[in-house]
Design an enzyme around this catalytic site. Sequence first.
Site, short mmCIF file in Angstrom:
data_model
loop_
_atom_site.label_atom_id
_atom_site.label_comp_id
_atom_site.label_asym_id
_atom_site.label_seq_id
_atom_site.Cartn_x
_atom_site.Cartn_y
_atom_site.Cartn_z
N LYS A 38 9.03 -3.35 -6.31
CA LYS A 38 9.08 -2.76 -8.05
C LYS A 38 8.14 -1.35 -7.67
CE LYS A 38 4.71 -5.20 -6.26
NZ LYS A 38 5.87 -5.51 -5.01
N ARG A 86 3.28 1.91 6.78
CA ARG A 86 2.16 1.31 6.57
C ARG A 86 1.40 0.39 6.93
NH1 ARG A 86 2.86 -0.85 0.13
NH2 ARG A 86 1.73 -2.28 0.87
P1 AP5 Z 1 9.53 -0.86 -2.39
O1 AP5 Z 1 9.86 -0.76 -3.82
O2 AP5 Z 1 8.12 -0.40 -1.94
O3 AP5 Z 1 9.01 -2.52 -2.83
P2 AP5 Z 1 7.14 -3.73 -3.36
O4 AP5 Z 1 7.82 -4.70 -4.07
O5 AP5 Z 1 6.74 -1.64 -4.69
O6 AP5 Z 1 7.01 -3.64 -2.16
P3 AP5 Z 1 5.38 -3.15 -1.64
O7 AP5 Z 1 5.20 -3.69 -0.07
O8 AP5 Z 1 5.05 -1.42 -1.43
O9 AP5 Z 1 4.62 -4.30 -2.27
P4 AP5 Z 1 2.99 -4.90 -2.11
O10 AP5 Z 1 2.94 -5.71 -3.63
O11 AP5 Z 1 3.96 -5.72 -0.07
O12 AP5 Z 1 1.94 -3.89 -2.09
P5 AP5 Z 1 1.63 -3.09 -2.57
O13 AP5 Z 1 0.83 -1.63 -2.33
O14 AP5 Z 1 0.98 -3.48 -4.08
O15 AP5 Z 1 10.27 -1.34 -1.37
C1 AP5 Z 1 10.93 -2.31 0.06
C2 AP5 Z 1 11.43 -1.07 0.69
O16 AP5 Z 1 12.95 -1.23 0.38
C3 AP5 Z 1 11.68 0.24 0.94
O17 AP5 Z 1 12.17 0.33 1.89
C4 AP5 Z 1 12.50 0.63 -0.49
O18 AP5 Z 1 13.49 1.98 -0.15
C5 AP5 Z 1 13.34 -0.79 0.25
N1 AP5 Z 1 14.51 -0.90 -1.04
C6 AP5 Z 1 13.98 -0.99 -2.68
N2 AP5 Z 1 15.00 -1.70 -3.43
C7 AP5 Z 1 16.25 -1.54 -2.57
C8 AP5 Z 1 17.69 -2.32 -2.94
N3 AP5 Z 1 18.00 -2.72 -4.17
N4 AP5 Z 1 18.23 -2.79 -1.93
C9 AP5 Z 1 18.01 -2.45 -0.84
N5 AP5 Z 1 16.54 -1.65 -0.10
C10 AP5 Z 1 15.89 -1.70 -1.35
O19 AP5 Z 1 -0.52 -3.99 -2.35
C11 AP5 Z 1 -0.59 -3.56 -0.78
C12 AP5 Z 1 -1.92 -4.71 -0.87
O20 AP5 Z 1 -2.70 -3.59 -1.74
C13 AP5 Z 1 -2.30 -5.82 -1.02
O21 AP5 Z 1 -1.55 -7.32 0.30
C14 AP5 Z 1 -3.18 -6.31 -1.45
O22 AP5 Z 1 -4.75 -6.13 0.05
C15 AP5 Z 1 -3.77 -4.42 -2.19
N6 AP5 Z 1 -3.30 -5.20 -3.75
C16 AP5 Z 1 -2.57 -4.33 -4.11
N7 AP5 Z 1 -2.70 -4.78 -5.53
C17 AP5 Z 1 -3.60 -5.20 -5.54
C18 AP5 Z 1 -4.30 -6.62 -6.48
N8 AP5 Z 1 -3.26 -6.43 -8.31
N9 AP5 Z 1 -5.14 -7.10 -6.37
C19 AP5 Z 1 -5.51 -7.18 -5.31
N10 AP5 Z 1 -4.84 -7.12 -3.91
C20 AP5 Z 1 -4.36 -5.60 -4.21
#
Ligand code: AP5
Length: 213
Positions: free
Chosen positions: A13, A160
């Site tokens: 994402k 992270r």
């Molecule tokens: P990346 O693009 O970082 O993936 P992502 O889907 O953004 O993963 P996140 O871990 O950031 O998602 P998340 O939803 O757990 O975290 P968030 O920060 O929102 O890609 C991942 C890796 O893969 C990278 O190394 C990249 O280079 C690689 N990659 C990408 N595309 C690729 C491809 N095609 N092929 C190979 N490799 C690839 O949330 C974190 C925490 O915050 C949550 O757990 C929660 O506690 C809190 N939080 C955030 N939003 C909310 C909400 N709305 N409500 C409540 N709590 C929330």
Amino acid sequence: MRVILLGPPGSGKGTQANLLQERFSIPKISTGDILRAAVSDGTDLGSQAKTYMDQGQLVPDEIVVGLIKERIKEPDCDNGFILDGFPRTIVQAEKLGEMLRSMGQDIDVVVDLEVGKDELLVRLTGRSTCKECGAMYHKTTHPPKVAGRCDACGGELYQRDDDNEETILKRLTVYKQQTEPLKNYYEKQGKLKTAPGRGTVDEIFSRVCEMVN
Ligand code: AP5
């Protein structure tokens, strides 16, 4: 253009949102980034959020809904935005719908990035992120040219706190229970488009662009 990127942790994402914001000149809004910035700034919000984030749990709806409410009113969102990691519960989706209706706006498309669990684990345990510009790397598939330093800006790379196997597995369970029901929610509204999330970043970006255009 108002877009939601949906998908489990590690589905890409953030990667796709970064590319979309450049291509379409609209801001990416990541609740995860906003919360991590609050943690790093040591604010009250950050200390509340950290407990949940470190355990792989969702931060309470009222906190994240409040953050989004303020953010989407900013002038840079007038022509649209890309939501990365929000909404994550039905309550958040309903509140977002209410906010947008009160502003005479609506979500145009919800892109769901589908990636299997094994691939997600590989991606997240190997991820590093630039502290300065947010660029993402992976220790095997996309390593930086200089270890620990961002190719784009030279900033320091970090891993992270929630990218350890135990917390990742918890985040995946929470996704299944609390966020996956959003697929059905947006499908009923005719807004859901599913993009297979396997392939190179560029291949996936082409698919996503077709869906949002
Ligand atoms: P990346 O693009 O970082 O993936 P992502 O889907 O953004 O993963 P996140 O871990 O950031 O998602 P998340 O939803 O757990 O975290 P968030 O920060 O929102 O890609 C991942 C890796 O893969 C990278 O190394 C990249 O280079 C690689 N990659 C990408 N595309 C690729 C491809 N095609 N092929 C190979 N490799 C690839 O949330 C974190 C925490 O915050 C949550 O757990 C929660 O506690 C809190 N939080 C955030 N939003 C909310 C909400 N709305 N409500 C409540 N709590 C929330």
